[in-house]
Design an enzyme around this catalytic site. Structure first.
Site, PDB file in Angstrom:
ATOM      1  N   TYR A 177       0.849  -1.189   0.000  1.00  0.00           N
ATOM      2  CA  TYR A 177       0.000   0.000   0.000  1.00  0.00           C
ATOM      3  C   TYR A 177       0.886   1.242   0.000  1.00  0.00           C
ATOM      4  O   TYR A 177       2.073   1.186   0.347  1.00  0.00           O
ATOM      5  CB  TYR A 177      -0.962   0.024   1.204  1.00  0.00           C
ATOM      6  N   CYS A 178       0.292   2.386  -0.401  1.00  0.00           N
ATOM      7  CA  CYS A 178       1.042   3.646  -0.391  1.00  0.00           C
ATOM      8  C   CYS A 178       0.169   4.755   0.182  1.00  0.00           C
ATOM      9  O   CYS A 178      -0.295   4.643   1.318  1.00  0.00           O
ATOM     10  CB  CYS A 178       1.630   3.976  -1.757  1.00  0.00           C
ATOM     11  N   ARG A 179      -0.083   5.817  -0.579  1.00  0.00           N
ATOM     12  CA  ARG A 179      -0.753   7.001  -0.022  1.00  0.00           C
ATOM     13  C   ARG A 179      -2.259   7.030  -0.247  1.00  0.00           C
ATOM     14  O   ARG A 179      -2.926   7.947   0.206  1.00  0.00           O
ATOM     15  CB  ARG A 179      -0.135   8.259  -0.627  1.00  0.00           C
TER      16      ARG A 179
END
Length: 224
Positions: A177-179
């Site tokens: 996952y990221c932002r």
């Protein structure tokens, strides 16, 4: 004072927030600052704009009391004025996704292969991460991970994946996952790990989405 004039003044004050978030660049700034404190130089680099333009957008957000700042040596560090501002960004985006077909189509095009998205809901993801059935990796910069991250996630910035790939187990699914939904770092992580034979998927959530759903995060996110 005339009641109608007072009413108009109330709407005018709320409209200050609407005006402040009416720019795509300012929305992008809010999303970046939702990850943690940043200098104007860092923000300008992330958005690929010059520092003067980044400063101008920050001023608008500051005037609307959405962003605050503090000085640290020769640098001015910018931050969201509260966790509710990150929630505002999530709410705006979710309303747009619900009502704008163009946005949904654009998001679908970002994930051309639906199999890249995990089928786990948030509760199941959390349960499996805690039990060790899956490995969750946070592919944002380490400073953002240190500010706040999903429970049981390990920090593995996307630019470090190739040299740290031996740290990941091959007998478990990796979830990146990221932002948030607009972030492409997790797509790059999926590509890099899939090319090396890992079972890997991603989630669209970032920390802001997780918090907006009332779920716990780890780290020391500042609220003011």
């Amino acid at each position: 004072m005339n009641r109608q004039i007072v009413k108009e003044l109330l709407y005018e004050q709320v409209a200050r927030i609407g005006k402040a978030v009416s720019s795509p660049k300012r929305l992008a700034l809010l999303e970046l600052l939702a990850q943690g404190e940043k200098t104007v130089e860092q923000l300008a680099e992330e958005l690929a704009i010059d520092i003067k333009l980044a400063s101008a957008h920050l001023k608008v957000l500051k005037d609307a009391r959405l962003v605050g700042s503090r000085r640290e040596g020769k640098y001015v560090i910018h931050r969201l004025s509260g966790a509710d501002v990150a929630g505002l960004w999530v709410s705006l985006r979710e309303v747009a996704e619900e009502h704008l077909l163009e946005l949904r189509m654009a998001l679908d095009s970002m994930t051309a292969d639906p199999s890249q998205l995990t089928s786990l809901d948030r509760a199941a993801l959390l349960e499996q991460a805690r039990s060790g059935e899956i490995v969750v990796i946070d592919v944002r910069p380490r400073t953002e991970y240190d500010t706040a991250h999903l429970p049981c996630a390990r920090s593995m910035p996307v630019e470090e994946i190739e040299r740290r790939v031996a740290e990941l187990p091959r007998d478990k699914e990796i979830v990146a996952y990221c932002r948030g939904p607009f972030c492409l770092l997790s797509d790059e992580a999926v590509r890099l790990l899939a090319a090396r034979g890992f079972r890997v998927r991603k989630i669209l959530d970032g920390v802001s989405e997780w918090q907006a759903a009332g779920l716990p995060v780890e780290g020391a996110r500042p609220n003011n």
